[in-house]
Write a protein that holds these residues in place. Structure first.
Motif, PDB file in Angstrom:
ATOM      1  N   LEU A  48     -11.740  43.989   5.657  1.00  0.00           N
ATOM      2  CA  LEU A  48     -12.875  43.580   4.822  1.00  0.00           C
ATOM      3  C   LEU A  48     -13.706  44.744   4.289  1.00  0.00           C
ATOM      4  O   LEU A  48     -14.375  44.603   3.273  1.00  0.00           O
ATOM      5  CB  LEU A  48     -13.811  42.654   5.622  1.00  0.00           C
ATOM      6  N   GLY A  49     -13.680  45.875   4.975  1.00  0.00           N
ATOM      7  CA  GLY A  49     -14.550  46.966   4.559  1.00  0.00           C
ATOM      8  C   GLY A  49     -15.973  46.754   5.032  1.00  0.00           C
ATOM      9  O   GLY A  49     -16.282  45.788   5.738  1.00  0.00           O
ATOM     10  N   THR A  50     -16.862  47.646   4.633  1.00  0.00           N
ATOM     11  CA  THR A  50     -18.255  47.602   5.096  1.00  0.00           C
ATOM     12  C   THR A  50     -19.228  47.336   3.955  1.00  0.00           C
ATOM     13  O   THR A  50     -20.005  46.396   3.994  1.00  0.00           O
ATOM     14  CB  THR A  50     -18.621  48.929   5.793  1.00  0.00           C
ATOM     15  N   THR A  51     -19.160  48.166   2.912  1.00  0.00           N
ATOM     16  CA  THR A  51     -20.074  48.014   1.788  1.00  0.00           C
ATOM     17  C   THR A  51     -19.513  47.004   0.791  1.00  0.00           C
ATOM     18  O   THR A  51     -18.340  46.621   0.861  1.00  0.00           O
ATOM     19  CB  THR A  51     -20.282  49.361   1.083  1.00  0.00           C
ATOM     20  N   LEU A  52     -20.346  46.596  -0.169  1.00  0.00           N
ATOM     21  CA  LEU A  52     -19.891  45.651  -1.189  1.00  0.00           C
ATOM     22  C   LEU A  52     -18.701  46.180  -1.997  1.00  0.00           C
ATOM     23  O   LEU A  52     -17.714  45.460  -2.186  1.00  0.00           O
ATOM     24  CB  LEU A  52     -21.053  45.277  -2.111  1.00  0.00           C
ATOM     25  N   PRO A  53     -18.737  47.433  -2.489  1.00  0.00           N
ATOM     26  CA  PRO A  53     -17.562  47.942  -3.221  1.00  0.00           C
ATOM     27  C   PRO A  53     -16.315  48.015  -2.340  1.00  0.00           C
ATOM     28  O   PRO A  53     -15.218  47.694  -2.787  1.00  0.00           O
ATOM     29  CB  PRO A  53     -18.006  49.347  -3.673  1.00  0.00           C
ATOM     30  N   GLU A  54     -16.489  48.434  -1.069  1.00  0.00           N
ATOM     31  CA  GLU A  54     -15.358  48.494  -0.148  1.00  0.00           C
ATOM     32  C   GLU A  54     -14.764  47.107   0.062  1.00  0.00           C
ATOM     33  O   GLU A  54     -13.539  46.935   0.122  1.00  0.00           O
ATOM     34  CB  GLU A  54     -15.796  49.056   1.215  1.00  0.00           C
ATOM     35  N   GLN A  55     -15.633  46.115   0.178  1.00  0.00           N
ATOM     36  CA  GLN A  55     -15.172  44.753   0.420  1.00  0.00           C
ATOM     37  C   GLN A  55     -14.335  44.234  -0.742  1.00  0.00           C
ATOM     38  O   GLN A  55     -13.304  43.579  -0.534  1.00  0.00           O
ATOM     39  CB  GLN A  55     -16.369  43.835   0.669  1.00  0.00           C
ATOM     40  N   LYS A  56     -14.757  44.519  -1.962  1.00  0.00           N
ATOM     41  CA  LYS A  56     -14.013  44.084  -3.150  1.00  0.00           C
ATOM     42  C   LYS A  56     -12.577  44.626  -3.129  1.00  0.00           C
ATOM     43  O   LYS A  56     -11.615  43.913  -3.426  1.00  0.00           O
ATOM     44  CB  LYS A  56     -14.714  44.564  -4.423  1.00  0.00           C
ATOM     45  N   ILE A  57     -12.445  45.904  -2.771  1.00  0.00           N
ATOM     46  CA  ILE A  57     -11.125  46.536  -2.717  1.00  0.00           C
ATOM     47  C   ILE A  57     -10.310  45.974  -1.557  1.00  0.00           C
ATOM     48  O   ILE A  57      -9.131  45.649  -1.694  1.00  0.00           O
ATOM     49  CB  ILE A  57     -11.271  48.070  -2.583  1.00  0.00           C
ATOM     50  N   ALA A  58     -10.967  45.846  -0.397  1.00  0.00           N
ATOM     51  CA  ALA A  58     -10.263  45.409   0.813  1.00  0.00           C
ATOM     52  C   ALA A  58      -9.745  43.982   0.696  1.00  0.00           C
ATOM     53  O   ALA A  58      -8.615  43.693   1.098  1.00  0.00           O
ATOM     54  CB  ALA A  58     -11.194  45.539   2.021  1.00  0.00           C
TER      55      ALA A  58
END
Length: 310
Positions: free
Chosen positions: A15-25
């Protein structure tokens, strides 16, 4: 012929941590989940929310500090917010990937409430660390509100109870969606913690252990396979030591014994092993897999993971 059912529990790395990371994950995770759907599984996706719920709680607490006329946001509401926005990103990523791969199947996110026992010992011994680092004055103010804090490097942080899941309120809705062959996202972050009071549900100041909730979900939908995606490919004995031993498989009896021996780290691998043992139980059919999301593939065979069975 009845389709097999799979519950996939996504960890932080999916899932990632930040909003941009989450979008990619979630885009990467969606491609992996699509592979299971192509194998003709009915799937329920559940997920963690550690960084996300902490971010929401910190933001809302800071807002109330600046504007004291606003009411503080309860932990159960922060959990609901995290379910909503993680589900939003994950649901859309799955929908896009399904259409790209010619899979014409709806995806639904269910805002899910999970019942805790008000007499669970966890309420008397909170242990789950959440929120930002506070100074001594802020920590004292939290305690005056009835919240618990613990000292950490650099100051204090709030701690919350982490009770076991007793029941899932929306389980019939989840089953109905599965019966309609939809992919379901549910029980995010362990579920919104609630206590039953007659006909009412009251939000609890707690964070239910997500792995145990995932196991309860898998049990209640009568899943054939329960997959937990984490940061390591296999369960290890003596993890991180010179004589670390990777496990290809594990019986429930062995799992229970290793738990008694304190072999696994609390709050990390320990709840995953407990969840796997709870789900499989004495069933000769059910299996659990603990593994890592490798590339865009979920290995449900145990080749790159650990299979837990009777």
């Amino acid at each position: 012929m009845k389709k097999k059912r799979i519950v996939i529990a996504l960890g932080h790395h999916a899932l990632g941590t930040t909003l941009p990371e989450q979008k990619i994950a979630v885009a990467k995770t969606a491609r992996a989940v699509a592979g299971c759907i192509k194998d003709d599984y009915q799937a329920v996706i559940t997920h963690g929310n550690g960084p996300q719920v902490g971010m929401i709680h910190m933001a809302m607490a800071e807002f109330c500090r600046i504007y004291p006329e606003y009411t503080a946001t309860p932990m159960s509401v922060c959990s609901a917010m995290s379910q909503g926005y993680i589900g939003y990103d994950l649901q859309n990523a799955l929908r896009t990937e399904f259409l790209n791969q010619g899979i014409y199947k709806p995806v639904a996110t269910v805002l899910t409430q999970v019942v805790a026992d008000p007499y669970d010992d966890a309420f008397y011994h909170p242990s789950k660390i959440i929120g930002r680092v506070m100074n001594a004055q802020e920590a004292e103010a939290e305690e005056q509100k009835g919240n618990h804090v613990t000292e950490v490097p650099g100051g204090f942080r709030r701690i919350a109870a982490s009770p076991k899941p007793v029941d899932i309120i929306e389980i019939e809705s989840i089953r109905a969606l599965l019966d309609a062959d939809q992919t379901v996202i549910a029980c995010g972050g362990g579920g919104i913690p609630v206590l039953k009071q007659a006909n009412n549900l009251r939000g609890a100041s707690a964070i239910i252990e997500k792995d145990l909730t995932a196991a309860k979900l898998a049990d209640l939908v009568d899943a054939d396979l329960f997959v937990m995606l984490t940061g390591v490919e296999k369960v290890c004995l003596r993890y991180g030591s010179a004589d670390e031993k990777k496990l290809d498989e594990l019986t429930t009896a062995q799992a229970v014994q290793y738990l008694k021996d304190g072999e696994f780290e609390a709050g990390s691998m320990e709840p995953k092993i407990q969840a796997a043992a709870d789900f499989v139980g004495n069933s000769a059919i059910r299996k659990a897999v603990i593994t890592k999301l490798n590339g865009e593939r979920i290995d449900i065979t145990g080749e790159t993971g650990t299979v837990i069975h009777k």
